[in-house]
Design an enzyme around this catalytic site. Sequence first.
Site, PDB file in Angstrom:
ATOM      1  N   ASP A 110       0.806 -10.476  -0.445  1.00 54.26           N
ATOM      2  CA  ASP A 110       0.644  -9.132   0.103  1.00 54.26           C
ATOM      3  C   ASP A 110       1.741  -8.899   1.137  1.00 54.26           C
ATOM      4  OD1 ASP A 110      -0.488  -6.634   0.540  1.00 54.26           O
ATOM      5  OD2 ASP A 110      -2.005  -7.358   1.936  1.00 54.26           O
ATOM      6  N   HIS A 163       4.628   1.858  12.883  1.00 54.41           N
ATOM      7  CA  HIS A 163       3.562   2.777  13.339  1.00 54.41           C
ATOM      8  C   HIS A 163       4.034   3.626  14.523  1.00 54.41           C
ATOM      9  CE1 HIS A 163      -0.191   0.658  11.433  1.00 54.41           C
ATOM     10  NE2 HIS A 163       0.864   0.624  10.659  1.00 54.41           N
ATOM     11  N   ASP A 204      -0.156   4.235   1.275  1.00 53.75           N
ATOM     12  CA  ASP A 204      -0.390   5.155   2.396  1.00 53.75           C
ATOM     13  C   ASP A 204       0.394   4.735   3.634  1.00 53.75           C
ATOM     14  OD1 ASP A 204      -2.093   2.873   2.493  1.00 53.75           O
ATOM     15  OD2 ASP A 204      -3.323   3.822   4.029  1.00 53.75           O
ATOM     16  N   HIS A 232       0.823  -1.222   0.000  1.00 53.21           N
ATOM     17  CA  HIS A 232       0.000   0.000   0.000  1.00 53.21           C
ATOM     18  C   HIS A 232       0.847   1.259   0.000  1.00 53.21           C
ATOM     19  CE1 HIS A 232       0.526   0.423   4.419  1.00 53.21           C
ATOM     20  NE2 HIS A 232       0.467  -0.897   4.422  1.00 53.21           N
ATOM     21  N   ASP A 236       6.642   0.106   7.005  1.00 55.85           N
ATOM     22  CA  ASP A 236       5.231  -0.174   6.653  1.00 55.85           C
ATOM     23  C   ASP A 236       4.718   0.941   5.758  1.00 55.85           C
ATOM     24  OD1 ASP A 236       2.676  -1.081   6.530  1.00 55.85           O
ATOM     25  OD2 ASP A 236       2.161  -0.620   8.584  1.00 55.85           O
ATOM     26  N   GLU A 274      -4.984   1.552   2.908  1.00 59.08           N
ATOM     27  CA  GLU A 274      -4.946   0.309   3.700  1.00 59.08           C
ATOM     28  C   GLU A 274      -5.053   0.596   5.185  1.00 59.08           C
ATOM     29  OE1 GLU A 274      -3.000  -3.083   5.919  1.00 59.08           O
ATOM     30  OE2 GLU A 274      -2.489  -0.972   5.911  1.00 59.08           O
ATOM     31  N   GLU A 275      -4.437   1.685   5.620  1.00 58.82           N
ATOM     32  CA  GLU A 275      -4.398   1.967   7.058  1.00 58.82           C
ATOM     33  C   GLU A 275      -5.770   2.390   7.606  1.00 58.82           C
ATOM     34  OE1 GLU A 275      -2.010   1.047   8.713  1.00 58.82           O
ATOM     35  OE2 GLU A 275      -0.173   1.154   7.528  1.00 58.82           O
TER      36      GLU A 275
END
Length: 516
Positions: free
Chosen positions: A212, A456, A118, A116, A151, A185-186
């Site tokens: 994925d 994160h 984002d 992803h 991520d 995605e987030e």
Amino acid sequence: MIYFLGFLVLVLIIVLVSRTMFHSRKKSGDMNYDNIDFPIDEAAHRLSEAIQFETISKQNPDDFQGDEFTRMHAFLKREYPLLHENLKREIINHYSLLFTWQGSNQDLKPMMLTCHLDVVPVEPGTEADWDHPPFQGKITDTHIYGRGTMDVQSGVMGILEAVENLLQRGFKPERTIYLGFGHDEEIDGEFGAQEIARILKDRGVELEFLLDEGLPVVEQLFTGIKSPVALVAIAEKGYLSLELTCLANGGHSSVPQGITAIAQLSNAIRKLEENQMPAKVDKLVKNSLVGMIPGLSYPFRFIFANIWFFQLALKKILTGRPETDATLRTTTATTIFESGLKENVIPTMARAVVNFRLHPNDTVDDVIRHVERTINDPNISINKLYGFINPSEISSPENKNYKILVNSIRQVFPGVSVSPSLMVGATDARHYSELTSNIYRFFPLRANQDDLDRVHGTNERILISNYKEIIQFYARFILNSASLQPIRKIDNSSIFFAELRAKKFKRENKKTAVAV
Ligand SMILES: [Zn+2]
């Protein structure tokens, strides 16, 4: 009788030891395989530039900055010219990307790689804790810093680097390859991955498999394991939030009437937390433990090779740690509790939200039945909140797609154990479930516990040497999956294939020598 018992014990020991030897033997598969080489400095610089786009998914849609994604698309187009020349690019819902690399053999089902675009926001107030600003993309001697380095901008860029690299070497896939990069995605992937999946489904696409982002290559997973473990998630937990409300008599706090709504609801929640859904050492857990055996020292190797015998003890150990406990059961977590507005007024209502992450053994309906039975109180109403999803199907850890994935991992990470596992968080992969039953979630990021805390979090960063492995992994995986005979289709200047040709030449000459 004594002799008979002695004989039984002897048989038992022979069984336990021979199982240990059998599983240890299955080990390595490590191949002494040279990986595709390229100047990592340039690739690291491109990743650093990608980090500088603030493609943040924020909870409030009004704060969304679409132009950051648009600018990133233009950057990708500039940096990966061969890819944009040879693959079809589609922009989905303004900000997500779908690439199609047409294969030459229409009999082969396509494969898909996803990640992803984002990233999550930086928690307000923590900016100053970063060693380097989160969107600066600082490159140090060893690392690249910034939001998205783990991520998962490194995944998006790693895939694109691999494809560009293969194109430079003249590689043409036999199997069609889709690359899907969602932009949300987030925050559930509703407008990105879900839309990409819908479009592919409308076109009648059936995938051979999908890879994925997912679990990493974990270093020092636990005491007793010597080698890193590549965790490949073959299933993903489901998600359910239940709202519990209780209505009761209110009034002035000087004249209370009966048990308050707060007390009744608290009681219900206590029952739920004390009666978690059962933990099971099922086939998925067993496969996962067996996958780790090659990297284990004794006595762990002996125990993991004989799970049937040590099942109860293992269950006790695994449920004793929150991280492993979450892989054995549907978890229960109270996340919201609201009631009362004024200190001298008894509230007429109390409300709570309990979040469940569903193990593949359970469904949303199973959990609701469990909650109703456990609370068993007509004064508590239970309401399912929007956004629930059943757990994914479990993809096979035995078929040829999984084996290709395992081999690709071992070629780039010699000496690692590969273990099929369960993803306890959510990924975009769930949106693609109607396109294939072979869905794997793995990201070749090396991580120990300290690194995992950065995902994160603060000071997210990646080792430059690991970023090279990520690119090599995707290149290797594409070669292994998308071409039956890669050697025939590769440009002559390729170092890697030149070496294969040299081996072939040697073999042929040997044959000639024998014939002579
Ligand atoms: Zn992610």
